[in-house]
Write a protein that holds these residues in place. Sequence first.
Motif, PDB file in Angstrom:
ATOM      1  N   GLU A 148       0.825  -1.203   0.000  1.00 55.48           N
ATOM      2  CA  GLU A 148       0.000   0.000   0.000  1.00 55.48           C
ATOM      3  C   GLU A 148       0.861   1.256   0.000  1.00 55.48           C
ATOM      4  O   GLU A 148       0.588   2.213  -0.735  1.00 55.48           O
ATOM      5  CB  GLU A 148      -0.933   0.025   1.208  1.00 55.48           C
ATOM      6  N   ARG A 149       1.900   1.264   0.813  1.00 62.10           N
ATOM      7  CA  ARG A 149       2.762   2.441   0.880  1.00 62.10           C
ATOM      8  C   ARG A 149       3.512   2.643  -0.439  1.00 62.10           C
ATOM      9  O   ARG A 149       3.757   3.787  -0.830  1.00 62.10           O
ATOM     10  CB  ARG A 149       3.739   2.321   2.059  1.00 62.10           C
ATOM     11  N   PHE A 150       3.857   1.566  -1.137  1.00 58.47           N
ATOM     12  CA  PHE A 150       4.497   1.725  -2.444  1.00 58.47           C
ATOM     13  C   PHE A 150       3.537   2.381  -3.433  1.00 58.47           C
ATOM     14  O   PHE A 150       3.932   3.260  -4.211  1.00 58.47           O
ATOM     15  CB  PHE A 150       4.963   0.381  -2.998  1.00 58.47           C
ATOM     16  N   VAL A 151       2.274   1.951  -3.423  1.00 59.56           N
ATOM     17  CA  VAL A 151       1.287   2.555  -4.333  1.00 59.56           C
ATOM     18  C   VAL A 151       1.086   4.024  -3.977  1.00 59.56           C
ATOM     19  O   VAL A 151       0.962   4.884  -4.860  1.00 59.56           O
ATOM     20  CB  VAL A 151      -0.041   1.774  -4.285  1.00 59.56           C
ATOM     21  N   ARG A 152       1.095   4.326  -2.689  1.00 58.10           N
ATOM     22  CA  ARG A 152       0.978   5.727  -2.275  1.00 58.10           C
ATOM     23  C   ARG A 152       2.222   6.514  -2.695  1.00 58.10           C
ATOM     24  O   ARG A 152       2.122   7.700  -3.050  1.00 58.10           O
ATOM     25  CB  ARG A 152       0.755   5.822  -0.769  1.00 58.10           C
ATOM     26  N   LEU A 153       3.365   5.881  -2.660  1.00 56.53           N
ATOM     27  CA  LEU A 153       4.582   6.537  -3.129  1.00 56.53           C
ATOM     28  C   LEU A 153       4.484   6.854  -4.616  1.00 56.53           C
ATOM     29  O   LEU A 153       4.869   7.948  -5.055  1.00 56.53           O
ATOM     30  CB  LEU A 153       5.794   5.643  -2.855  1.00 56.53           C
ATOM     31  N   ALA A 154       3.965   5.903  -5.396  1.00 52.42           N
ATOM     32  CA  ALA A 154       3.794   6.144  -6.824  1.00 52.42           C
ATOM     33  C   ALA A 154       2.856   7.310  -7.067  1.00 52.42           C
ATOM     34  O   ALA A 154       3.095   8.160  -7.947  1.00 52.42           O
ATOM     35  CB  ALA A 154       3.269   4.874  -7.507  1.00 52.42           C
ATOM     36  N   ALA A 155       1.777   7.383  -6.289  1.00 53.47           N
ATOM     37  CA  ALA A 155       0.849   8.510  -6.417  1.00 53.47           C
ATOM     38  C   ALA A 155       1.517   9.817  -6.005  1.00 53.47           C
ATOM     39  O   ALA A 155       1.342  10.854  -6.663  1.00 53.47           O
ATOM     40  CB  ALA A 155      -0.394   8.262  -5.565  1.00 53.47           C
ATOM     41  N   ALA A 156       2.283   9.770  -4.921  1.00 51.15           N
ATOM     42  CA  ALA A 156       2.960  10.974  -4.431  1.00 51.15           C
ATOM     43  C   ALA A 156       3.971  11.500  -5.446  1.00 51.15           C
ATOM     44  O   ALA A 156       4.062  12.713  -5.693  1.00 51.15           O
ATOM     45  CB  ALA A 156       3.652  10.682  -3.105  1.00 51.15           C
ATOM     46  N   LEU A 157       4.738  10.605  -6.043  1.00 57.01           N
ATOM     47  CA  LEU A 157       5.697  11.018  -7.062  1.00 57.01           C
ATOM     48  C   LEU A 157       4.989  11.606  -8.272  1.00 57.01           C
ATOM     49  O   LEU A 157       5.461  12.587  -8.868  1.00 57.01           O
ATOM     50  CB  LEU A 157       6.571   9.827  -7.465  1.00 57.01           C
ATOM     51  N   THR A 158       3.865  11.028  -8.630  1.00 63.48           N
ATOM     52  CA  THR A 158       3.086  11.567  -9.742  1.00 63.48           C
ATOM     53  C   THR A 158       2.602  12.971  -9.420  1.00 63.48           C
ATOM     54  O   THR A 158       2.674  13.876 -10.261  1.00 63.48           O
ATOM     55  CB  THR A 158       1.903  10.644 -10.056  1.00 63.48           C
ATOM     56  N   ARG A 159       2.099  13.167  -8.209  1.00 61.31           N
ATOM     57  CA  ARG A 159       1.660  14.507  -7.795  1.00 61.31           C
ATOM     58  C   ARG A 159       2.837  15.496  -7.814  1.00 61.31           C
ATOM     59  O   ARG A 159       2.678  16.648  -8.226  1.00 61.31           O
ATOM     60  CB  ARG A 159       1.050  14.459  -6.394  1.00 61.31           C
ATOM     61  N   ALA A 160       3.981  15.040  -7.384  1.00 62.18           N
ATOM     62  CA  ALA A 160       5.160  15.912  -7.381  1.00 62.18           C
ATOM     63  C   ALA A 160       5.541  16.309  -8.803  1.00 62.18           C
ATOM     64  O   ALA A 160       6.002  17.426  -9.038  1.00 62.18           O
ATOM     65  CB  ALA A 160       6.323  15.213  -6.689  1.00 62.18           C
ATOM     66  N   ASP A 161       5.352  15.403  -9.751  1.00 64.92           N
ATOM     67  CA  ASP A 161       5.677  15.712 -11.136  1.00 64.92           C
ATOM     68  C   ASP A 161       4.630  16.630 -11.759  1.00 64.92           C
ATOM     69  O   ASP A 161       4.968  17.573 -12.486  1.00 64.92           O
ATOM     70  CB  ASP A 161       5.767  14.417 -11.949  1.00 64.92           C
ATOM     71  N   LEU A 162       3.359  16.387 -11.472  1.00 66.48           N
ATOM     72  CA  LEU A 162       2.287  17.195 -12.056  1.00 66.48           C
ATOM     73  C   LEU A 162       2.264  18.606 -11.485  1.00 66.48           C
ATOM     74  O   LEU A 162       1.927  19.562 -12.180  1.00 66.48           O
ATOM     75  CB  LEU A 162       0.932  16.524 -11.821  1.00 66.48           C
ATOM     76  N   GLY A 163       2.603  18.719 -10.208  1.00 64.30           N
ATOM     77  CA  GLY A 163       2.607  20.019  -9.555  1.00 64.30           C
ATOM     78  C   GLY A 163       3.996  20.357  -9.066  1.00 64.30           C
ATOM     79  O   GLY A 163       4.844  20.855  -9.803  1.00 64.30           O
ATOM     80  N   ALA A 164       4.223  20.027  -7.815  1.00 67.64           N
ATOM     81  CA  ALA A 164       5.544  20.261  -7.219  1.00 67.64           C
ATOM     82  C   ALA A 164       5.637  19.442  -5.953  1.00 67.64           C
ATOM     83  O   ALA A 164       4.618  19.153  -5.318  1.00 67.64           O
ATOM     84  CB  ALA A 164       5.743  21.736  -6.895  1.00 67.64           C
ATOM     85  N   PRO A 165       6.852  19.050  -5.569  1.00 69.03           N
ATOM     86  CA  PRO A 165       6.998  18.367  -4.273  1.00 69.03           C
ATOM     87  C   PRO A 165       6.684  19.331  -3.147  1.00 69.03           C
ATOM     88  O   PRO A 165       6.886  20.542  -3.261  1.00 69.03           O
ATOM     89  CB  PRO A 165       8.473  17.949  -4.271  1.00 69.03           C
ATOM     90  N   SER A 166       6.168  18.790  -2.052  1.00 66.38           N
ATOM     91  CA  SER A 166       5.878  19.636  -0.891  1.00 66.38           C
ATOM     92  C   SER A 166       7.176  20.181  -0.310  1.00 66.38           C
ATOM     93  O   SER A 166       8.273  19.684  -0.590  1.00 66.38           O
ATOM     94  CB  SER A 166       5.132  18.824   0.171  1.00 66.38           C
ATOM     95  N   GLU A 167       7.056  21.191   0.518  1.00 64.60           N
ATOM     96  CA  GLU A 167       8.225  21.776   1.150  1.00 64.60           C
ATOM     97  C   GLU A 167       8.955  20.745   1.998  1.00 64.60           C
ATOM     98  O   GLU A 167      10.178  20.681   2.016  1.00 64.60           O
ATOM     99  CB  GLU A 167       7.808  22.969   2.010  1.00 64.60           C
TER     100      GLU A 167
END
Length: 212
Positions: free
Chosen positions: A186-205
């Motif tokens: 589950e955490r790996f899938v969340r990591l994939a989603a998080a990386l996608t969000r970072a690419d589409l927008g920006a990584p969090s501070e």
Amino acid sequence: MSQQDSVDALIRDQGVLFSEGMGATIARNTPQELFHWLCGSVLLAARISSDLAVQAAQGLRSKGLHTVDALVAADEATIMRCLGENGYKRYDGVGTDYLKATARLVQDHYNSDLRNMLDDDPDAVLGRLKEAKGLGDTGAGIFAREAQLVWDVFYPRLDGPAIRAAETLSLTTDHGALVSMAGSRERFVRLAAALTRADLGAPSEAVRQTVV
């Protein structure tokens, strides 16, 4: 800071699944939840912001238009109005056509259950997903990225946006290493989603502060 710190921050700050934002619970692995995510993937594959696509998929669910039978039965004007009222106005006509065609495909070819397209060949399953009108390589990849939570054929998987973000953040792109750092499927899938969000927008501070 270490790569582990970056992984933990990504999951913590940006690890909400896109399917969760739409109201779909993929972990249930039921025909309804998987089909709702397929609809969401069709909407996300269009040239529109991910936030608006998520909002449109939420709107479909709120109107009960997130199941195969409901979309097949609904008239086009009803679907188009729902999409338009939920931020998808520019593509409401095309989106309506794609969603209706996808629902008919799943009903006719897979007995209204996406699990019936599964086998042990990920490329073959991706090919079946791409039979859905408007999905293509991008949309099939979007679906697979979160379906891997319950579909073994896709796990572990990272697609283009997630890989780009990992490289930008000086993270390894080795799937095995990332699975190990994530600590669970589950955490790996969340990591994939998080990386996608970072690419589409920006990584969090918090994520930026962990970059080595």
